[in-house]
Each structure stands twice: as structure tokens, then as C-alpha cells.
Design a protein around this motif. Structure first.
Motif, PDB file in Angstrom:
ATOM      1  N   GLU A  48       0.828  -1.197   0.000  1.00 44.28           N
ATOM      2  CA  GLU A  48       0.000   0.000   0.000  1.00 44.28           C
ATOM      3  C   GLU A  48       0.866   1.252   0.000  1.00 44.28           C
ATOM      4  OE1 GLU A  48      -3.165   2.691   0.125  1.00 44.28           O
ATOM      5  OE2 GLU A  48      -3.110   0.566  -0.436  1.00 44.28           O
ATOM      6  N   LEU A  49       1.955   1.241   0.771  1.00 46.55           N
ATOM      7  CA  LEU A  49       2.850   2.402   0.826  1.00 46.55           C
ATOM      8  C   LEU A  49       3.460   2.676  -0.544  1.00 46.55           C
ATOM      9  CD1 LEU A  49       4.251   4.551   2.581  1.00 46.55           C
ATOM     10  CD2 LEU A  49       6.094   2.906   2.956  1.00 46.55           C
ATOM     11  N   LYS A  50       3.941   1.620  -1.212  1.00 50.75           N
ATOM     12  CA  LYS A  50       4.527   1.791  -2.540  1.00 50.75           C
ATOM     13  C   LYS A  50       3.481   2.306  -3.519  1.00 50.75           C
ATOM     14  CE  LYS A  50       7.471  -0.498  -5.942  1.00 50.75           C
ATOM     15  NZ  LYS A  50       8.259  -1.714  -6.245  1.00 50.75           N
ATOM     16  N   SER A  51       2.264   1.797  -3.422  1.00 46.93           N
ATOM     17  CA  SER A  51       1.178   2.230  -4.294  1.00 46.93           C
ATOM     18  C   SER A  51       0.906   3.725  -4.126  1.00 46.93           C
ATOM     19  CB  SER A  51      -0.090   1.426  -3.986  1.00 46.93           C
ATOM     20  OG  SER A  51      -1.178   1.910  -4.732  1.00 46.93           O
ATOM     21  N   ARG A  52       0.919   4.204  -2.869  1.00 44.85           N
ATOM     22  CA  ARG A  52       0.663   5.628  -2.613  1.00 44.85           C
ATOM     23  C   ARG A  52       1.760   6.499  -3.212  1.00 44.85           C
ATOM     24  NH1 ARG A  52      -1.336   5.578   3.779  1.00 44.85           N
ATOM     25  NH2 ARG A  52      -3.096   4.149   3.479  1.00 44.85           N
ATOM     26  N   ILE A  53       3.015   6.045  -3.084  1.00 45.95           N
ATOM     27  CA  ILE A  53       4.129   6.820  -3.637  1.00 45.95           C
ATOM     28  C   ILE A  53       4.072   6.830  -5.157  1.00 45.95           C
ATOM     29  CG2 ILE A  53       6.646   6.910  -3.866  1.00 45.95           C
ATOM     30  CD1 ILE A  53       6.823   5.785  -1.008  1.00 45.95           C
ATOM     31  N   VAL A  54       3.764   5.673  -5.758  1.00 44.42           N
ATOM     32  CA  VAL A  54       3.658   5.576  -7.224  1.00 44.42           C
ATOM     33  C   VAL A  54       2.524   6.454  -7.741  1.00 44.42           C
ATOM     34  CG1 VAL A  54       3.071   4.026  -9.127  1.00 44.42           C
ATOM     35  CG2 VAL A  54       4.687   3.270  -7.377  1.00 44.42           C
TER      36      VAL A  54
END
Length: 204
Positions: A130-136
Motif C-alpha cells: 500500500e505504501l509503494k502504491s501511494r508513492i507511485v
């Protein structure tokens, strides 16, 4: 005499939504938190107001405050200093107001050295995916930068053990509610109110 306010320090990895949660918290009904005003040596920009946007000081003045231990924390960025003035924070806390400081992990550790009685809250993502998705989804960084941010996020999450509380930011309203409950409970800690009652007993 009013109870001294709480210093509330909110940290978390890049992309976890610190700014969004802090903004929602301040806009919530009954909110009376004071957002810590930073000090900087950069030039004032058009429309900015002294003591509202920043405390603007010369480099010499700022370094004088550093030397005299009057900065709660500070960092240098693009040849300018940014930091939190200790006197302002203490004055606001003495007025019985809760002071909110949204800051990265390294800065928070400096704050803890000087004010260990603060309330240190670490905002976490539901998981790394989820964290990577938010940054992307920000759409502002290429993949190499995103991967570097994820490495930094991992290192920051490993620092969670230095905090008092961990709050999952799965949904902003829920994260806000959790933080509000933490602050309410902290105000009820015996160590924070016992001085008042001891004075009352002496006067009784």
C-alpha cells in the motif's frame, strides 16, 4: 493554573499520509491544537507573514540560537536553516495549548532528546504494498526514486520502537480518531496532573 499542554510529535515514512492526517485532525470538530511554527533563514516570500508562516531570522541569529541550545531541532537545506524554536514551543505549552509537530524521524529523535515527555506517534501504512502504491500514485517520481524512497521508508519504520504509539493510516478518519483518543488519554496520565493536585492538598 491551567495544565501544561502536550507536545505531540507525528512522524512516519514518506507517502504514509502525515500531512493529510494532520490537516484532517486540525479540521476536526473541537480541535484546538497549535501547529508548531518553524524558523528559517530563507528570504520571506510574497504573501508570507512573520510568526504565521515562519519566524524569519538571519543566519547569524539562527546559529546563535543553535549555540545556546534554543533550537528543539533543526536541519540545513539548500544553504538555509529550518528548525523548531524551543522558547516558542515552551511558551505555547505553558499557556495550556497542545503543540503539534509533524516531522521526519531523525528530527523527531532530536526532539525526544530535549523533550522526552512529549507524545511521540508513528503513522504507519497498512503494509508495504500500500505504501509503494501511494508513492507511485503521486506520479511525481521515476521508479529509481520510488525504490530509494522505499528503502528509506523501511529504515524509518525500523525506528518505530523509539515512539510511544503506532497508528495505522488505513483510512484517514480512523487514523484521526485513534490519534484523538491517544491525546485524550495522555491528558489523563497521573504524571501530568499530579502537581496540580499536590498543590491543592497543600492549600486544603
Amino acid at each position: 493554573m491551567s495544565e501544561r499542554g502536550l507536545l505531540i510529535v507525528l512522524s512516519g515514512p514518506s507517502g504514509v499520509g502525515k500531512g493529510t492526517v494532520r490537516k484532517a485532525l486540525f479540521e476536526s470538530e473541537g480541535s484546538s491544537y497549535e501547529y508548531s511554527i518553524s524558523m528559517t533563514t530563507r528570504q520571506m516570500r510574497t504573501g508570507e507573514v512573520e510568526g504565521v508562516d515562519y519566524f524569519f531570522r538571519s543566519k547569524e541569529e539562527f546559529e546563535g540560537l543553535i549555540d545556546s541550545g534554543k533550537m528543539l531541532e533543526y536541519a540545513e537545506y539548500v544553504n538555509n536553516y529550518y528548525g523548531t524554536p524551543l522558547d516558542y514551543v515552551n511558551q505555547t505549552l505553558d499557556e495550556g495549548k497542545d503543540v503539534f509537530l509533524e516531522i521526519e524521524v531523525q528530527g523527531a529523535m532530536k526532539v525526544k532528546e530535549k523533550m522526552p515527555d512529549g507524545v511521540f506517534i508513528f503513522l504507519t501504512p497498512p503494509d508495504f504494498t500500500e505504501l509503494k502504491s501511494r508513492i507511485v500514485n503521486r506520479g511525481t517520481d521515476d521508479m529509481s526514486v520510488i525504490e530509494e524512497r522505499m528503502k528509506v521508508a523501511r529504515a524509518e519504520i525500523e525506528m518505530m520502537s523509539h515512539y510511544d504509539y503506532a497508528v495505522v493510516n488505513d483510512e484517514v478518519p480512523l487514523a484521526v480518531e485513534r490519534i484523538q483518543k491517544i491525546i485524550a488519554s495522555e491528558h489523563c496520565r497521573v504524571m501530568r496532573v499530579i502537581d496540580t493536585y499536590e498543590k491543592m492538598l497543600k492549600e486544603f
